[in-house]
Design a protein around this motif. Structure first.
Motif, PDB file in Angstrom:
ATOM      1  N   ASN A 318       0.518  -1.333   0.513  1.00  0.00           N
ATOM      2  CA  ASN A 318       0.036  -0.177   0.089  1.00  0.00           C
ATOM      3  C   ASN A 318       0.701   1.468  -0.402  1.00  0.00           C
ATOM      4  O   ASN A 318       2.112   1.782   0.729  1.00  0.00           O
ATOM      5  N   VAL A 338      -5.197  -0.300 -14.232  1.00  0.00           N
ATOM      6  CA  VAL A 338      -5.746  -0.992 -12.788  1.00  0.00           C
ATOM      7  C   VAL A 338      -6.508  -0.485 -12.018  1.00  0.00           C
ATOM      8  O   VAL A 338      -7.111   1.444 -12.708  1.00  0.00           O
ATOM      9  N   SER A 339      -7.650  -1.042 -11.729  1.00  0.00           N
ATOM     10  CA  SER A 339      -9.102  -1.551 -11.532  1.00  0.00           C
ATOM     11  C   SER A 339      -9.479  -0.200 -10.249  1.00  0.00           C
ATOM     12  O   SER A 339      -8.853  -1.559  -9.277  1.00  0.00           O
ATOM     13  N   ARG A 340      -9.657   0.409  -9.554  1.00  0.00           N
ATOM     14  CA  ARG A 340      -9.552   1.050  -8.936  1.00  0.00           C
ATOM     15  C   ARG A 340     -10.974   1.663  -8.764  1.00  0.00           C
ATOM     16  O   ARG A 340     -11.410   2.987  -8.945  1.00  0.00           O
ATOM     17  N   THR A 344     -11.793   2.216 -14.623  1.00  0.00           N
ATOM     18  CA  THR A 344      -9.600   1.559 -14.731  1.00  0.00           C
ATOM     19  C   THR A 344      -8.946   2.587 -15.174  1.00  0.00           C
ATOM     20  O   THR A 344      -9.194   3.214 -15.557  1.00  0.00           O
ATOM     21  N   LEU A 353       0.211   2.399  -5.967  1.00  0.00           N
ATOM     22  CA  LEU A 353      -0.885   1.029  -5.245  1.00  0.00           C
ATOM     23  C   LEU A 353      -1.469   1.525  -4.009  1.00  0.00           C
ATOM     24  O   LEU A 353      -1.038   2.367  -2.996  1.00  0.00           O
ATOM     25  N   GLN A 354      -3.184   1.099  -3.689  1.00  0.00           N
ATOM     26  CA  GLN A 354      -4.112   1.045  -2.951  1.00  0.00           C
ATOM     27  C   GLN A 354      -4.508  -0.094  -2.867  1.00  0.00           C
ATOM     28  O   GLN A 354      -4.572  -1.051  -3.588  1.00  0.00           O
ATOM     29  N   ASP A 357      -6.667  -2.636  -5.184  1.00  0.00           N
ATOM     30  CA  ASP A 357      -6.581  -2.470  -6.325  1.00  0.00           C
ATOM     31  C   ASP A 357      -6.338  -3.736  -6.996  1.00  0.00           C
ATOM     32  O   ASP A 357      -5.524  -4.539  -6.404  1.00  0.00           O
ATOM     33  N   LYS A 358      -7.104  -3.723  -8.382  1.00  0.00           N
ATOM     34  CA  LYS A 358      -7.284  -5.461  -9.314  1.00  0.00           C
ATOM     35  C   LYS A 358      -6.084  -4.990 -10.679  1.00  0.00           C
ATOM     36  O   LYS A 358      -6.638  -3.787 -11.130  1.00  0.00           O
ATOM     37  N   LEU A 359      -4.907  -5.469 -10.439  1.00  0.00           N
ATOM     38  CA  LEU A 359      -4.162  -5.230 -12.048  1.00  0.00           C
ATOM     39  C   LEU A 359      -4.451  -6.266 -12.481  1.00  0.00           C
ATOM     40  O   LEU A 359      -4.750  -7.626 -12.397  1.00  0.00           O
ATOM     41  N   TYR A 441      -8.744   1.276   3.015  1.00  0.00           N
ATOM     42  CA  TYR A 441      -9.312   0.148   2.055  1.00  0.00           C
ATOM     43  C   TYR A 441     -10.224  -0.259   3.085  1.00  0.00           C
ATOM     44  O   TYR A 441     -10.184  -0.575   4.200  1.00  0.00           O
TER      45      TYR A 441
END
Length: 565
Positions: A318, A338-340, A344, A353-354, A357-359, A441
């Motif tokens: 993080n 990166v989906s946040r 996107t 990055l957090q 996050d989905k890469l 988060y």
């Protein structure tokens, strides 16, 4: 002869009296739970698609207070204040990531229009108070009810308590004007649609975010790129882009930064919509195939390469920059997007990055498994909210709220208080926490649950506190006058700003409605708009203006009290 039936009735009455009447910790919890349960049950009632939602908890509390129910005053104030702090802090965490970005481009115009709604209503409230010689404290309550803004009410009450003045009138005036505050916004929007909006306003604009990651394919036909490496090509233009796949002689590969580009190479690029023209000039030819369709089977493009969504779940990542992990060189993979929080983003090396996050990772199966081990990819760990950060944030928010801010001309210093301090800290934690390696988060469901608990506690206690004299005030006191004034404070700013937005600024109707609902902090009206207007531009506009307008109303409520009393 012993009358067991009478003894049984007596014991039953004593039991009921102990849990509903006699003040105790258990009795307080039972009363508050009953009020919240009844209010949330009534919240499911809709009249022509309109519901007052969680506001029913407020009115359930008023009814309970009216029939004589009460709880210990210290417990009442604790539950009320704790609920408010929890609600506004979680609200700040939610809106924090997008708070500062909402001022960019079109967001500036929307926020300025939303602030005009606040200014018009505030000036009207102060003016009516002086013209009709009405107590300013009551008018602030009317304004809070007309704008359905309970955090602002709490801030006003705190300022009154700070000055040693009673705050019951403020809560009562808010209570009687709240229902028409909800309905008035909807009536104003109906008027704007029927009498003001033009066919041009009724268009459904493209809501695609120009800064959101976008996939496109290009063909390398620009002679200036022949023989240059991918890294050298990227240095020729300003926009960031990521080449996720390269076709050459019918074969697909993941290009490294040192791969040299050749004539007729086809490249699949992650970029942004606004940068497509620049990249077309760079590579030479833009292919028209749609690569952003959700039905594309990315794994079918080449049997050796697969595409996976990998979640960042290791807390130590993080706040780290994506480029610092060196995943591309270490594992021979490519990260394109990166989906946040439903948005996107382009996977640039400088992206912070957090957690959560989905890469989108492209590479061979084994390599992707290795990357998953590095990032964590354990979604179950994301389901548990970080409780420590929640209470640390609330603590810092209360400290900030207690700091006196001295403004020349005011009889007392301004304090952000229980409502303002936590929401400011929440916004800052939500926006900058990951950069400071603070894990902020929480899942959306957890955030909504905590906000719902906080708001329900606050509204139930506020209603219970005000209920004893609510109906007497409504009928015999200034209640009907407050209702009329509150309706004007709701409708007039909405209509005036709506006319200006639609006729002068030529704003689309969906965006205008969302902006007006956000400026009035009215999610019930937004629900009505979303059900009647196609597209999601109303929701986007609502989210754009909500953080600033919520914060502004909290501060303005205090300033009015301190300046005018």
């Amino acid at each position: 002869m012993i009358n067991f039936a009478a003894i049984k009735r007596l014991l039953m009455m004593e039991w009921i009296n102990s849990i509903l009447v006699e003040h105790s910790a258990i009795q307080a919890v039972i009363i508050i739970a009953l009020i919240i349960a009844a209010g949330l049950g009534l919240a499911k009632i809709k009249i022509k698609g309109i519901s007052l939602g969680v506001t029913w908890v407020f009115f359930a509390g008023i009814f309970a207070g009216h029939i004589g129910l009460s709880i210990d005053s210290s417990m009442l104030h604790f539950a009320e204040n704790f609920g408010l702090v929890l609600f506004v802090y979680e609200l700040g965490l939610q809106v924090g990531p997008g708070f500062f970005s909402s001022f960019r481009k079109g967001g500036v115009q929307l926020n300025m229009l939303a602030l005009s709604v606040i200014i018009i209503g505030t000036l009207m409230a102060v003016g009516i108070s002086y013209i009709w010689n009405l107590p300013i404290a009551d008018m602030v309550g009317v304004l809070c009810g007309a704008t359905t803004n309970t955090p602002a009410l709490a801030a006003a009450q705190q300022s009154l308590q700070q000055l040693g003045l009673p705050a019951n009138g403020t809560a009562l005036s808010c209570a009687v004007t709240y229902p028409l505050g909800v309905v008035g916004v909807i009536l104003g929007l109906i008027f704007l649609r029927k009498c003001v909006a033009t066919p041009s306003n009724m268009r459904v604009p493209e809501t695609e975010n120009l800064n959101e990651a976008h996939i496109d394919a290009f063909k390398v036909v620009n002679p200036a790129l022949f023989g240059k490496t991918v890294k050298e090509a990227a240095s020729l233009v300003g926009p960031h882009f990521v080449i996720s796949r390269l076709w050459r002689d019918g074969k697909v590969s993941i290009p490294t930064s040192g791969l040299k580009l050749m004539n007729n190479d086809r490249v699949l690029v992650a970029t942004t919509v606004k940068d497509v023209p620049v990249l077309t000039m760079l590579f030479g030819e833009h292919e028209n195939e749609d690569w952003n369709n959700d039905e594309i089977d990315w794994n079918a493009i080449d049997s050796r390469l697969v595409s996976r969504h990998i979640a960042v779940t290791r807390p130590e990542l993080n706040g780290k920059k994506l480029g610092s992990l060196r995943l591309r060189n270490s594992y021979g993979i490519n990260i394109s997007r990166v989906s946040r929080s439903g948005v996107t983003l382009l996977a640039t090396p400088g992206l912070v990055l957090q957690l959560g996050d989905k890469l989108t990772v492209v590479g061979e199966e084994k390599s992707i498994e290795n990357v998953a081990n590095v990032l964590g990819n354990q979604s179950a760990t994301l389901k548990d909210p970080n409780m420590a950060v929640i209470f640390i944030g609330m603590f810092l928010g209360l400290l900030l709220g207690s700091i006196p801010i001295f403004i020349p001309g005011m009889s007392a210093p301004v304090r952000l208080g229980l409502a303002g301090g936590p929401i400011v800290v929440g916004i800052l934690m939500g926006r900058f926490g990951p950069s400071l390696h603070i894990v902020t988060y929480t899942t959306r469901s957890a955030n909504l649950m905590l906000r719902g608990i906080g708001l329900s506690l606050y509204l139930s206690c506020l209603g219970l506190e005000s209920g004893g004299s609510f109906f007497e005030t409504l009928i015999a006191g200034d209640g009907l006058l407050w209702v009329g004034i509150g309706f004007l404070l709701t409708v007039i700013p909405v209509i005036l700003t709506g006319v200006f937005s639609l006729r002068i600024k030529d704003l689309d109707f969906g965006g205008c409605c969302g902006m007006l609902c956000g400026s009035m902090a009215n999610p019930m009206a937004l629900t009505y708009v979303s059900d009647t207007i196609p597209g999601d531009n109303a929701a986007v506009a609502y989210a754009t203006v909500y953080p600033l307008t919520m914060f502004s109303r909290v501060v303005i409520a205090q300033i009015i009290i301190l300046l005018c009393i």
